[in-house]
Design a protein around this motif. Sequence first.
Motif, PDB file in Angstrom:
ATOM      1  N   ALA A 211      -9.780   6.008 -17.458  1.00  0.00           N
ATOM      2  CA  ALA A 211      -9.050   6.145 -16.212  1.00  0.00           C
ATOM      3  C   ALA A 211      -7.811   5.002 -16.518  1.00  0.00           C
ATOM      4  O   ALA A 211      -6.747   5.301 -15.969  1.00  0.00           O
ATOM      5  CB  ALA A 211      -9.650   5.397 -15.037  1.00  0.00           C
ATOM      6  N   HIS A 212      -8.031   4.069 -17.453  1.00  0.00           N
ATOM      7  CA  HIS A 212      -7.056   3.026 -17.755  1.00  0.00           C
ATOM      8  C   HIS A 212      -6.132   3.556 -18.623  1.00  0.00           C
ATOM      9  O   HIS A 212      -4.773   3.515 -18.498  1.00  0.00           O
ATOM     10  CB  HIS A 212      -7.862   1.895 -18.257  1.00  0.00           C
ATOM     11  N   ASP A 213      -6.554   4.424 -19.664  1.00  0.00           N
ATOM     12  CA  ASP A 213      -5.688   4.845 -20.470  1.00  0.00           C
ATOM     13  C   ASP A 213      -4.771   6.062 -20.031  1.00  0.00           C
ATOM     14  O   ASP A 213      -3.555   6.012 -20.592  1.00  0.00           O
ATOM     15  CB  ASP A 213      -6.573   5.394 -21.794  1.00  0.00           C
ATOM     16  N   LEU A 214      -5.303   6.698 -19.041  1.00  0.00           N
ATOM     17  CA  LEU A 214      -4.476   7.659 -18.449  1.00  0.00           C
ATOM     18  C   LEU A 214      -3.277   7.255 -17.422  1.00  0.00           C
ATOM     19  O   LEU A 214      -2.636   8.017 -16.842  1.00  0.00           O
ATOM     20  CB  LEU A 214      -5.458   8.784 -17.657  1.00  0.00           C
ATOM     21  N   GLY A 215      -3.381   5.844 -17.161  1.00  0.00           N
ATOM     22  CA  GLY A 215      -2.450   5.212 -16.395  1.00  0.00           C
ATOM     23  C   GLY A 215      -2.771   5.329 -14.933  1.00  0.00           C
ATOM     24  O   GLY A 215      -2.020   5.238 -14.003  1.00  0.00           O
ATOM     25  N   LEU A 216      -3.873   5.650 -14.521  1.00  0.00           N
ATOM     26  CA  LEU A 216      -4.367   5.880 -13.102  1.00  0.00           C
ATOM     27  C   LEU A 216      -4.632   4.751 -12.656  1.00  0.00           C
ATOM     28  O   LEU A 216      -4.376   4.280 -11.336  1.00  0.00           O
ATOM     29  CB  LEU A 216      -5.842   6.750 -13.178  1.00  0.00           C
ATOM     30  N   VAL A 217      -5.109   3.524 -13.391  1.00  0.00           N
ATOM     31  CA  VAL A 217      -5.358   2.162 -13.061  1.00  0.00           C
ATOM     32  C   VAL A 217      -4.898   1.271 -14.127  1.00  0.00           C
ATOM     33  O   VAL A 217      -4.891   1.713 -15.240  1.00  0.00           O
ATOM     34  CB  VAL A 217      -6.826   1.977 -12.621  1.00  0.00           C
ATOM     35  N   ASN A 218      -4.936   0.264 -13.774  1.00  0.00           N
ATOM     36  CA  ASN A 218      -4.793  -1.155 -14.673  1.00  0.00           C
ATOM     37  C   ASN A 218      -5.973  -1.934 -14.660  1.00  0.00           C
ATOM     38  O   ASN A 218      -6.393  -2.703 -13.588  1.00  0.00           O
ATOM     39  CB  ASN A 218      -3.449  -2.091 -14.645  1.00  0.00           C
ATOM     40  N   SER A 219      -7.069  -1.640 -15.480  1.00  0.00           N
ATOM     41  CA  SER A 219      -8.223  -2.228 -15.251  1.00  0.00           C
ATOM     42  C   SER A 219      -8.266  -3.737 -15.695  1.00  0.00           C
ATOM     43  O   SER A 219      -7.930  -3.999 -16.821  1.00  0.00           O
ATOM     44  CB  SER A 219      -9.377  -1.422 -16.247  1.00  0.00           C
ATOM     45  N   LEU A 220      -8.903  -4.542 -14.725  1.00  0.00           N
ATOM     46  CA  LEU A 220      -8.648  -5.895 -14.722  1.00  0.00           C
ATOM     47  C   LEU A 220      -9.998  -6.750 -15.084  1.00  0.00           C
ATOM     48  O   LEU A 220     -10.226  -7.560 -15.877  1.00  0.00           O
ATOM     49  CB  LEU A 220      -8.137  -6.507 -13.576  1.00  0.00           C
ATOM     50  N   ALA A 221     -11.043  -6.087 -14.692  1.00  0.00           N
ATOM     51  CA  ALA A 221     -12.396  -6.705 -14.948  1.00  0.00           C
ATOM     52  C   ALA A 221     -13.447  -5.733 -14.471  1.00  0.00           C
ATOM     53  O   ALA A 221     -13.383  -5.011 -13.493  1.00  0.00           O
ATOM     54  CB  ALA A 221     -12.689  -7.962 -14.426  1.00  0.00           C
ATOM     55  N   TRP A 222     -14.758  -5.543 -15.075  1.00  0.00           N
ATOM     56  CA  TRP A 222     -15.661  -4.779 -14.580  1.00  0.00           C
ATOM     57  C   TRP A 222     -17.105  -5.316 -15.209  1.00  0.00           C
ATOM     58  O   TRP A 222     -17.115  -5.892 -16.270  1.00  0.00           O
ATOM     59  CB  TRP A 222     -15.706  -3.246 -15.019  1.00  0.00           C
ATOM     60  N   VAL A 223     -18.149  -4.961 -14.517  1.00  0.00           N
ATOM     61  CA  VAL A 223     -19.593  -5.469 -15.106  1.00  0.00           C
ATOM     62  C   VAL A 223     -20.300  -4.133 -14.586  1.00  0.00           C
ATOM     63  O   VAL A 223     -20.161  -3.585 -13.400  1.00  0.00           O
ATOM     64  CB  VAL A 223     -20.137  -6.642 -14.624  1.00  0.00           C
ATOM     65  N   ILE A 224     -21.138  -3.829 -15.280  1.00  0.00           N
ATOM     66  CA  ILE A 224     -21.993  -2.594 -15.073  1.00  0.00           C
ATOM     67  C   ILE A 224     -23.605  -3.210 -15.126  1.00  0.00           C
ATOM     68  O   ILE A 224     -24.029  -3.730 -16.128  1.00  0.00           O
ATOM     69  CB  ILE A 224     -22.042  -1.701 -16.215  1.00  0.00           C
ATOM     70  N   MET A 225     -23.949  -3.348 -13.980  1.00  0.00           N
ATOM     71  CA  MET A 225     -25.252  -3.978 -13.553  1.00  0.00           C
ATOM     72  C   MET A 225     -26.446  -2.568 -14.038  1.00  0.00           C
ATOM     73  O   MET A 225     -25.791  -1.587 -13.798  1.00  0.00           O
ATOM     74  CB  MET A 225     -25.436  -4.423 -12.242  1.00  0.00           C
ATOM     75  N   PRO A 226     -27.521  -2.938 -13.793  1.00  0.00           N
ATOM     76  CA  PRO A 226     -28.671  -1.920 -14.085  1.00  0.00           C
ATOM     77  C   PRO A 226     -28.533  -0.563 -13.261  1.00  0.00           C
ATOM     78  O   PRO A 226     -28.630   0.372 -13.595  1.00  0.00           O
ATOM     79  CB  PRO A 226     -29.713  -2.573 -14.059  1.00  0.00           C
ATOM     80  N   ASP A 227     -28.190  -1.072 -11.852  1.00  0.00           N
ATOM     81  CA  ASP A 227     -27.892   0.057 -10.863  1.00  0.00           C
ATOM     82  C   ASP A 227     -26.850   0.062  -9.984  1.00  0.00           C
ATOM     83  O   ASP A 227     -26.715   0.810  -9.225  1.00  0.00           O
ATOM     84  CB  ASP A 227     -29.193  -0.134  -9.872  1.00  0.00           C
ATOM     85  N   HIS A 228     -25.771  -0.523 -10.678  1.00  0.00           N
ATOM     86  CA  HIS A 228     -24.511  -0.121  -9.992  1.00  0.00           C
ATOM     87  C   HIS A 228     -23.387  -0.926 -10.677  1.00  0.00           C
ATOM     88  O   HIS A 228     -23.560  -1.265 -11.925  1.00  0.00           O
ATOM     89  CB  HIS A 228     -24.433  -1.106  -8.637  1.00  0.00           C
ATOM     90  N   LEU A 229     -22.100  -0.429 -10.383  1.00  0.00           N
ATOM     91  CA  LEU A 229     -20.931  -1.075 -11.249  1.00  0.00           C
ATOM     92  C   LEU A 229     -20.029  -1.822 -10.101  1.00  0.00           C
ATOM     93  O   LEU A 229     -19.648  -1.502  -8.790  1.00  0.00           O
ATOM     94  CB  LEU A 229     -20.236   0.375 -11.467  1.00  0.00           C
ATOM     95  N   HIS A 230     -19.514  -2.654 -10.491  1.00  0.00           N
ATOM     96  CA  HIS A 230     -18.208  -3.696 -10.089  1.00  0.00           C
ATOM     97  C   HIS A 230     -17.032  -3.421 -10.816  1.00  0.00           C
ATOM     98  O   HIS A 230     -17.246  -3.841 -11.971  1.00  0.00           O
ATOM     99  CB  HIS A 230     -18.672  -5.079  -9.967  1.00  0.00           C
ATOM    100  N   TRP A 231     -15.915  -3.155 -10.035  1.00  0.00           N
ATOM    101  CA  TRP A 231     -14.666  -2.793 -10.975  1.00  0.00           C
ATOM    102  C   TRP A 231     -13.345  -3.436 -10.185  1.00  0.00           C
ATOM    103  O   TRP A 231     -13.299  -3.000  -9.182  1.00  0.00           O
ATOM    104  CB  TRP A 231     -14.654  -1.179 -11.322  1.00  0.00           C
ATOM    105  N   LEU A 232     -12.594  -4.235 -10.878  1.00  0.00           N
ATOM    106  CA  LEU A 232     -11.482  -4.795 -10.368  1.00  0.00           C
ATOM    107  C   LEU A 232     -10.279  -4.030 -11.137  1.00  0.00           C
ATOM    108  O   LEU A 232     -10.316  -4.127 -12.386  1.00  0.00           O
ATOM    109  CB  LEU A 232     -11.545  -6.306 -10.419  1.00  0.00           C
TER     110      LEU A 232
END
Length: 152
Positions: free
Chosen positions: A51-72
């Motif tokens: 998603a970042h490489d396609l230019g849809l977003v500028n990914s700033l931070a993320w963490v993948i927890m065992p059962d969920h995702l947080h993405w800034l």
Amino acid sequence: MLHKPNSHLLRRGRYSEPGRAYLVTAVVYQRRPVFADLYLGRLLVAELKRAHDLGLVNSLAWVIMPDHLHWLFELRDATLPEVMKRVKSCSTLAINRARRTHGAFWQYGYHDRAVRADEDLIKAARYIIANPLRAGLVEHVGDYSLWDAAWL
């Protein structure tokens, strides 16, 4: 049919603004801790990167927890629903293929919050990255494999 209690409330007031930063949380169906498997977590990482490489977003931070995702991320050339639909559907296909399963992988919908211009993005990123510490999964952030941030 999947039960979707209060899912309509997740969409209320949702607005996509290019250039705006968003903090998004998506949860695995039935909160299964599938991302305890590092390989499956890396499949989701690949979709965030795409998603970042396609230019849809500028990914700033993320963490993948065992059962969920947080993405800034900063929204670029797509709407918020388009980004999340793409990431969730592509990751579902890849993860189901790897697990030799089919069907629902993510819970319906996602939670999003637009980050106001006066908020500190670095503070938000640090909060996201500290999730494994607060959950007691590791004692040091560097010991957790499934995270990244533009500033750290």
